[in-house]
Motif scaffolding. Structure first.
Motif, PDB file in Angstrom:
ATOM      1  N   LEU A   7       3.230   4.431  12.147  1.00 38.39           N
ATOM      2  CA  LEU A   7       4.041   3.172  11.872  1.00 38.39           C
ATOM      3  C   LEU A   7       2.990   2.640  10.745  1.00 38.39           C
ATOM      4  O   LEU A   7       3.391   1.710  10.365  1.00 38.39           O
ATOM      5  CB  LEU A   7       3.753   2.453  13.307  1.00 38.39           C
ATOM      6  CG  LEU A   7       4.504   2.862  14.223  1.00 38.39           C
ATOM      7  CD1 LEU A   7       4.485   1.959  15.576  1.00 38.39           C
ATOM      8  CD2 LEU A   7       6.214   3.071  13.937  1.00 38.39           C
ATOM      9  N   PHE A   8       2.048   3.201  10.275  1.00 40.30           N
ATOM     10  CA  PHE A   8       1.404   2.628   9.292  1.00 40.30           C
ATOM     11  C   PHE A   8       1.965   3.227   7.858  1.00 40.30           C
ATOM     12  O   PHE A   8       2.345   4.181   7.579  1.00 40.30           O
ATOM     13  CB  PHE A   8      -0.004   3.175   9.145  1.00 40.30           C
ATOM     14  CG  PHE A   8      -0.864   2.279  10.078  1.00 40.30           C
ATOM     15  CD1 PHE A   8      -1.660   1.282   9.624  1.00 40.30           C
ATOM     16  CD2 PHE A   8      -1.112   2.737  11.252  1.00 40.30           C
ATOM     17  CE1 PHE A   8      -2.461   0.401  10.355  1.00 40.30           C
ATOM     18  CE2 PHE A   8      -1.932   2.039  12.093  1.00 40.30           C
ATOM     19  CZ  PHE A   8      -2.796   0.717  11.650  1.00 40.30           C
ATOM     20  N   GLN A   9       2.320   2.298   6.947  1.00 39.38           N
ATOM     21  CA  GLN A   9       2.850   2.567   5.645  1.00 39.38           C
ATOM     22  C   GLN A   9       1.781   2.365   4.634  1.00 39.38           C
ATOM     23  O   GLN A   9       0.723   1.731   4.881  1.00 39.38           O
ATOM     24  CB  GLN A   9       4.088   1.667   5.259  1.00 39.38           C
ATOM     25  CG  GLN A   9       5.054   1.654   6.601  1.00 39.38           C
ATOM     26  CD  GLN A   9       6.297   0.613   6.143  1.00 39.38           C
ATOM     27  OE1 GLN A   9       7.010   1.089   5.317  1.00 39.38           O
ATOM     28  NE2 GLN A   9       6.252  -0.588   6.583  1.00 39.38           N
ATOM     29  N   SER A  10       1.829   3.311   3.742  1.00 41.74           N
ATOM     30  CA  SER A  10       0.941   3.106   2.489  1.00 41.74           C
ATOM     31  C   SER A  10       1.831   3.207   1.042  1.00 41.74           C
ATOM     32  O   SER A  10       3.067   3.792   1.064  1.00 41.74           O
ATOM     33  CB  SER A  10       0.077   4.168   2.509  1.00 41.74           C
ATOM     34  OG  SER A  10       0.426   5.353   2.560  1.00 41.74           O
ATOM     35  N   ALA A  11       1.241   2.676   0.184  1.00 43.07           N
ATOM     36  CA  ALA A  11       2.066   2.645  -1.249  1.00 43.07           C
ATOM     37  C   ALA A  11       0.944   2.205  -2.322  1.00 43.07           C
ATOM     38  O   ALA A  11      -0.189   1.726  -2.026  1.00 43.07           O
ATOM     39  CB  ALA A  11       2.996   1.639  -1.223  1.00 43.07           C
ATOM     40  N   ASP A  12       1.424   2.208  -3.496  1.00 41.67           N
ATOM     41  CA  ASP A  12       0.521   1.857  -4.698  1.00 41.67           C
ATOM     42  C   ASP A  12       0.653   0.147  -4.678  1.00 41.67           C
ATOM     43  O   ASP A  12       1.664  -0.375  -4.572  1.00 41.67           O
ATOM     44  CB  ASP A  12       1.255   2.262  -5.846  1.00 41.67           C
ATOM     45  CG  ASP A  12       0.364   1.851  -7.208  1.00 41.67           C
ATOM     46  OD1 ASP A  12      -0.317   0.917  -6.952  1.00 41.67           O
ATOM     47  OD2 ASP A  12       1.036   2.489  -8.199  1.00 41.67           O
ATOM     48  N   GLY A 120       5.314  -5.482   9.068  1.00 41.05           N
ATOM     49  CA  GLY A 120       4.493  -4.566   9.793  1.00 41.05           C
ATOM     50  C   GLY A 120       3.084  -3.857   9.439  1.00 41.05           C
ATOM     51  O   GLY A 120       2.520  -4.803   8.631  1.00 41.05           O
ATOM     52  N   LEU A 121       2.753  -2.662   9.661  1.00 38.25           N
ATOM     53  CA  LEU A 121       1.380  -2.305   9.197  1.00 38.25           C
ATOM     54  C   LEU A 121       1.427  -1.612   8.137  1.00 38.25           C
ATOM     55  O   LEU A 121       2.122  -0.716   7.920  1.00 38.25           O
ATOM     56  CB  LEU A 121       0.951  -1.393  10.472  1.00 38.25           C
ATOM     57  CG  LEU A 121       0.840  -1.966  11.760  1.00 38.25           C
ATOM     58  CD1 LEU A 121       0.900  -0.987  13.149  1.00 38.25           C
ATOM     59  CD2 LEU A 121      -0.385  -2.856  11.847  1.00 38.25           C
ATOM     60  N   TRP A 122       0.246  -1.782   7.311  1.00 32.87           N
ATOM     61  CA  TRP A 122       0.066  -1.144   6.080  1.00 32.87           C
ATOM     62  C   TRP A 122      -1.349  -0.525   6.104  1.00 32.87           C
ATOM     63  O   TRP A 122      -2.351  -1.078   6.620  1.00 32.87           O
ATOM     64  CB  TRP A 122       0.345  -2.181   4.812  1.00 32.87           C
ATOM     65  CG  TRP A 122       1.761  -2.385   4.882  1.00 32.87           C
ATOM     66  CD1 TRP A 122       2.365  -3.207   5.735  1.00 32.87           C
ATOM     67  CD2 TRP A 122       2.647  -1.753   4.138  1.00 32.87           C
ATOM     68  NE1 TRP A 122       3.853  -3.014   5.280  1.00 32.87           N
ATOM     69  CE2 TRP A 122       3.973  -2.318   4.397  1.00 32.87           C
ATOM     70  CE3 TRP A 122       2.575  -0.906   2.923  1.00 32.87           C
ATOM     71  CZ2 TRP A 122       5.103  -2.015   3.866  1.00 32.87           C
ATOM     72  CZ3 TRP A 122       4.059  -0.586   2.447  1.00 32.87           C
ATOM     73  CH2 TRP A 122       5.054  -1.006   2.622  1.00 32.87           C
ATOM     74  N   GLN A 123      -1.719   0.499   5.055  1.00 35.77           N
ATOM     75  CA  GLN A 123      -3.122   0.865   4.992  1.00 35.77           C
ATOM     76  C   GLN A 123      -3.461   1.171   3.587  1.00 35.77           C
ATOM     77  O   GLN A 123      -2.430   1.657   2.952  1.00 35.77           O
ATOM     78  CB  GLN A 123      -3.280   2.103   5.956  1.00 35.77           C
ATOM     79  CG  GLN A 123      -2.286   3.257   5.829  1.00 35.77           C
ATOM     80  CD  GLN A 123      -2.430   4.478   6.721  1.00 35.77           C
ATOM     81  OE1 GLN A 123      -3.428   4.451   7.531  1.00 35.77           O
ATOM     82  NE2 GLN A 123      -1.553   5.331   6.558  1.00 35.77           N
ATOM     83  N   SER A 124      -4.629   1.439   3.273  1.00 38.54           N
ATOM     84  CA  SER A 124      -4.950   2.111   2.003  1.00 38.54           C
ATOM     85  C   SER A 124      -6.566   2.424   2.099  1.00 38.54           C
ATOM     86  O   SER A 124      -7.100   2.203   3.292  1.00 38.54           O
ATOM     87  CB  SER A 124      -4.910   1.104   0.919  1.00 38.54           C
ATOM     88  OG  SER A 124      -5.555  -0.136   1.060  1.00 38.54           O
ATOM     89  N   HIS A 125      -7.003   3.308   1.163  1.00 40.39           N
ATOM     90  CA  HIS A 125      -8.232   3.698   1.423  1.00 40.39           C
ATOM     91  C   HIS A 125      -9.012   4.183   0.039  1.00 40.39           C
ATOM     92  O   HIS A 125      -8.348   4.164  -0.948  1.00 40.39           O
ATOM     93  CB  HIS A 125      -8.418   4.905   2.190  1.00 40.39           C
ATOM     94  CG  HIS A 125      -7.549   6.134   1.592  1.00 40.39           C
ATOM     95  ND1 HIS A 125      -6.140   6.356   1.928  1.00 40.39           N
ATOM     96  CD2 HIS A 125      -7.760   7.149   0.919  1.00 40.39           C
ATOM     97  CE1 HIS A 125      -5.854   7.467   1.390  1.00 40.39           C
ATOM     98  NE2 HIS A 125      -6.920   7.873   0.639  1.00 40.39           N
ATOM     99  N   THR A 126     -10.174   4.021  -0.099  1.00 40.61           N
ATOM    100  CA  THR A 126     -11.051   4.477  -1.173  1.00 40.61           C
ATOM    101  C   THR A 126     -12.383   5.081  -0.793  1.00 40.61           C
ATOM    102  O   THR A 126     -12.916   4.829   0.309  1.00 40.61           O
ATOM    103  CB  THR A 126     -11.144   3.098  -2.123  1.00 40.61           C
ATOM    104  OG1 THR A 126     -11.685   3.474  -3.414  1.00 40.61           O
ATOM    105  CG2 THR A 126     -12.207   2.314  -1.471  1.00 40.61           C
ATOM    106  N   LYS A 127     -12.879   5.967  -1.945  1.00 35.86           N
ATOM    107  CA  LYS A 127     -13.876   6.658  -1.440  1.00 35.86           C
ATOM    108  C   LYS A 127     -15.196   6.068  -1.898  1.00 35.86           C
ATOM    109  O   LYS A 127     -15.162   4.976  -2.876  1.00 35.86           O
ATOM    110  CB  LYS A 127     -14.082   7.972  -2.392  1.00 35.86           C
ATOM    111  CG  LYS A 127     -13.172   9.009  -1.801  1.00 35.86           C
ATOM    112  CD  LYS A 127     -13.930  10.005  -1.126  1.00 35.86           C
ATOM    113  CE  LYS A 127     -13.398  11.395  -0.518  1.00 35.86           C
ATOM    114  NZ  LYS A 127     -14.023  12.033   0.351  1.00 35.86           N
TER     115      LYS A 127
END
Ligand code: FE
Length: 131
Positions: A7-12, A120-127
């Motif tokens: 259910l987590f969406q991600s995008a630019d 709803g739910l969104w996510q992103s990540h970085t190093k």
């Protein structure tokens, strides 16, 4: 039946207003804290009204090679314009952004999640590397 992870969406975030924007140094010096800012709507503003707004942002750190992530911060955004006069009448709106910092002796990945009350739910990540 979907699982939570489905259910987590991600995008630019430059193209999608819901994607959390994580701002942190790509590399920190050993011993220094990692400073992190996370916001929603940096490039394309997200609505902030009583019927449509961001409720919360969470930040996790996943050290390289670890089995589990660690929750670093969670911020609830509580004012969305509502008052005894009705929706969108108070003029008080919490902005969906946070700043926090944490220490780590291991490199890894910062993960952010956010929740829009209608999208709803969104996510992103970085190093994060350590030098
Ligand atoms: Fe939304």
């Amino acid at each position: 039946m979907p699982e939570m992870k489905d259910l987590f969406q991600s995008a630019d975030w430059k193209k999608e207003k819901h994607a959390p924007v994580i701002e942190s140094a790509a590399t920190i010096q050993k011993g220094d804290a990692v400073s992190v800012s996370v916001s929603v709507g940096k490039e394309i503003p997200h609505p902030n009204t009583t019927p449509h707004h961001i409720r919360w942002i969470e930040v996790f750190f996943h050290p390289e090679g670890a089995k589990f992530p660690y929750q670093v911060a969670r911020v609830e955004f509580s004012a969305h314009g509502e008052s005894s006069e009705g929706p969108d009448t108070s003029t008080i709106y919490t902005k969906p952004s946070l700043s926090c910092s944490f220490t780590t002796e291991k490199p890894g990945t910062i993960l952010a999640s956010s929740y829009c009350n209608i999208h709803g739910l969104w996510q992103s990540h970085t190093k994060v590397e350590i030098s």
